[in-house]
Design a protein around this motif. Structure first.
Motif, short mmCIF file in Angstrom:
data_model
loop_
_atom_site.label_atom_id
_atom_site.label_comp_id
_atom_site.label_asym_id
_atom_site.label_seq_id
_atom_site.Cartn_x
_atom_site.Cartn_y
_atom_site.Cartn_z
N UNK A 118 0.82 -1.13 0.15
CA UNK A 118 -0.19 0.03 0.06
C UNK A 118 0.87 1.25 0.14
N UNK A 119 1.89 1.27 0.62
CA UNK A 119 2.87 2.20 0.71
C UNK A 119 3.56 2.59 -0.48
N UNK A 120 3.80 1.53 -1.38
CA UNK A 120 4.45 1.95 -2.82
C UNK A 120 3.41 3.21 -3.54
N UNK A 121 2.34 3.33 -2.87
CA UNK A 121 1.75 4.29 -3.85
C UNK A 121 2.33 5.66 -3.70
N UNK A 122 3.55 5.88 -3.09
CA UNK A 122 4.42 7.10 -2.90
C UNK A 122 5.16 7.06 -4.11
N UNK A 123 5.35 5.83 -4.65
CA UNK A 123 6.31 5.88 -5.80
C UNK A 123 5.73 5.45 -7.19
N UNK A 124 4.50 4.83 -7.16
CA UNK A 124 3.84 4.44 -8.11
C UNK A 124 2.22 4.68 -8.33
N UNK A 125 1.76 4.58 -9.23
CA UNK A 125 0.29 4.48 -9.50
C UNK A 125 -0.36 2.93 -9.48
N UNK A 126 -0.68 2.48 -8.45
CA UNK A 126 -0.79 1.05 -8.58
C UNK A 126 -1.91 0.71 -9.30
N UNK A 127 -1.79 -0.14 -10.27
CA UNK A 127 -2.82 -0.77 -11.37
C UNK A 127 -3.34 -1.85 -10.65
N UNK A 128 -2.74 -2.71 -10.21
CA UNK A 128 -2.96 -4.13 -9.82
C UNK A 128 -2.35 -4.77 -8.64
N UNK A 129 -2.91 -4.99 -7.69
CA UNK A 129 -2.36 -5.82 -6.60
C UNK A 129 -3.17 -6.91 -6.36
N UNK A 130 -2.67 -8.17 -6.60
CA UNK A 130 -3.40 -9.57 -6.31
C UNK A 130 -2.52 -10.28 -5.79
N UNK A 131 -3.24 -11.18 -4.41
CA UNK A 131 -2.54 -11.97 -4.03
C UNK A 131 -3.00 -13.47 -4.27
N UNK A 132 -2.13 -14.50 -4.27
CA UNK A 132 -2.71 -15.82 -4.35
C UNK A 132 -1.80 -16.96 -3.38
N UNK A 133 -2.06 -18.13 -3.28
CA UNK A 133 -1.52 -19.11 -2.44
C UNK A 133 -1.59 -18.99 -1.15
N UNK A 134 -2.26 -19.78 -0.54
CA UNK A 134 -2.22 -19.95 0.97
C UNK A 134 -1.59 -21.21 1.28
N UNK A 135 -2.19 -22.36 0.87
CA UNK A 135 -1.63 -23.50 1.11
C UNK A 135 -0.55 -24.25 -0.31
N UNK A 136 -0.37 -23.16 -1.05
CA UNK A 136 0.41 -23.38 -2.27
C UNK A 136 1.71 -23.71 -2.11
N UNK A 137 2.44 -23.37 -1.23
CA UNK A 137 3.95 -23.52 -0.97
C UNK A 137 4.18 -25.26 -0.38
N UNK A 138 3.11 -25.75 -0.13
CA UNK A 138 3.25 -27.09 0.34
C UNK A 138 3.59 -27.97 -1.07
N UNK A 139 3.16 -27.48 -2.20
CA UNK A 139 3.49 -28.05 -3.52
C UNK A 139 5.01 -28.35 -3.74
N UNK A 140 5.96 -27.50 -2.99
CA UNK A 140 7.22 -27.48 -3.05
C UNK A 140 7.82 -28.38 -2.28
N UNK A 141 7.04 -29.11 -1.42
CA UNK A 141 7.43 -30.21 -0.48
C UNK A 141 7.08 -31.47 -1.17
N UNK A 142 7.87 -32.58 -1.43
CA UNK A 142 7.60 -33.58 -2.38
C UNK A 142 6.72 -34.49 -1.94
N UNK A 143 6.48 -34.60 -0.65
CA UNK A 143 5.27 -35.58 0.06
C UNK A 143 3.97 -35.10 -0.22
N UNK A 144 3.77 -33.52 -0.64
CA UNK A 144 2.52 -32.95 -0.90
C UNK A 144 2.14 -32.92 -2.21
#
Length: 231
Positions: free
Chosen positions: A172-198
């Motif tokens: 949000x503070x990046x508005x001091x530097x840029x006109x923010x067009x898009x801020x989108x988040x993703x992946x809550x459990x997604x990091x588990x994919x990087x563990x082989x057993x998951x």
């Protein structure tokens, strides 16, 4: 005429992990670039082995890929000879003239550097109306926090230790530097994919994350953010 960034991404990226990481944001990136067809030049900051530099190149951009790892740059130069790759260890300045680029792109790089100094440098080397496109790891995902603590405890051999992850408040503070067009988040459990057993749960993790992204409170514990901002 430029090709679709989305089309070239799926044509030229075959790494399963990179596909999993970036796919949720491809539509936004591709649509934004399609709406700004006058953009011509790209700096891929922290380009690694150059795969995403090549996607921009195949889309029709003039690209400079920059990374501090000389071995990665050598491999990128061999694989993608049509792209200008630069081995450069960034501290607090970029080795380019004012107004050099239409687009500055980076993926998982801001976590290693001072943000405000870098944003000032972005503004300096961007052309008028240029943009930044950042794909960044966020600070407060509980899975990645545990993972980072474990790797630090085990003294994992990072190229350099990630120390400055973004939060939504900082974005949000990046508005001091840029006109923010898009801020989108993703992946809550997604990091588990990087563990082989998951890994066999890939489709379940994707579906669960997609549902969770409908709730505002989950954004604060998301793993990744796409940030697009204009000068």
């Amino acid at each position: 005429m430029k090709s679709s960034f989305k089309e070239k991404f799926y044509e030229h990226i075959d790494d399963e992990h990179k596909l999993y990481y970036i796919t949720p944001f491809i539509d936004e990136i591709s649509d934004f670039l399609n709406k700004n067809k006058d953009y011509y030049s790209v700096l891929d900051f922290g380009c690694g082995f150059g795969e995403l530099s090549d996607v921009f190149f195949q889309t029709g951009f003039e690209v400079i890929g920059m990374d501090s790892d000389s071995d990665r740059i050598k491999e990128a130069q061999t694989k993608y000879p049509g792209i200008n790759f630069l081995n450069y260890s960034y501290t607090d300045s970029l080795p380019f003239d004012n107004g050099s680029f239409d687009v500055i792109f980076s993926s998982s790089v801001l976590q290693y550097i001072d943000h405000d100094i870098f944003f000032e440098e972005c503004l300096r080397v961007l052309k008028k109306g240029g943009c930044v496109i950042f794909l960044e790891n966020l600070k407060n995902n509980p899975i990645t926090r545990i993972g980072r603590a474990y790797l630090k405890l085990k003294k994992y051999d990072y190229q350099s230790y990630p120390w400055n992850h973004l939060t939504l408040k900082e974005i949000e503070g990046m508005k001091r530097f840029f006109n923010l067009i898009t801020v989108r988040t993703y992946h809550i459990f997604g990091p588990l994919f990087y563990i082989s057993r998951f890994r066999f749960l890939k489709s379940v993790l994707q579906k669960t994350d997609k549902i969770l992204m409908n709730f505002n409170f989950t954004k604060h514990i998301s793993w990744l953010a796409l940030i697009i901002g204009k000068k």
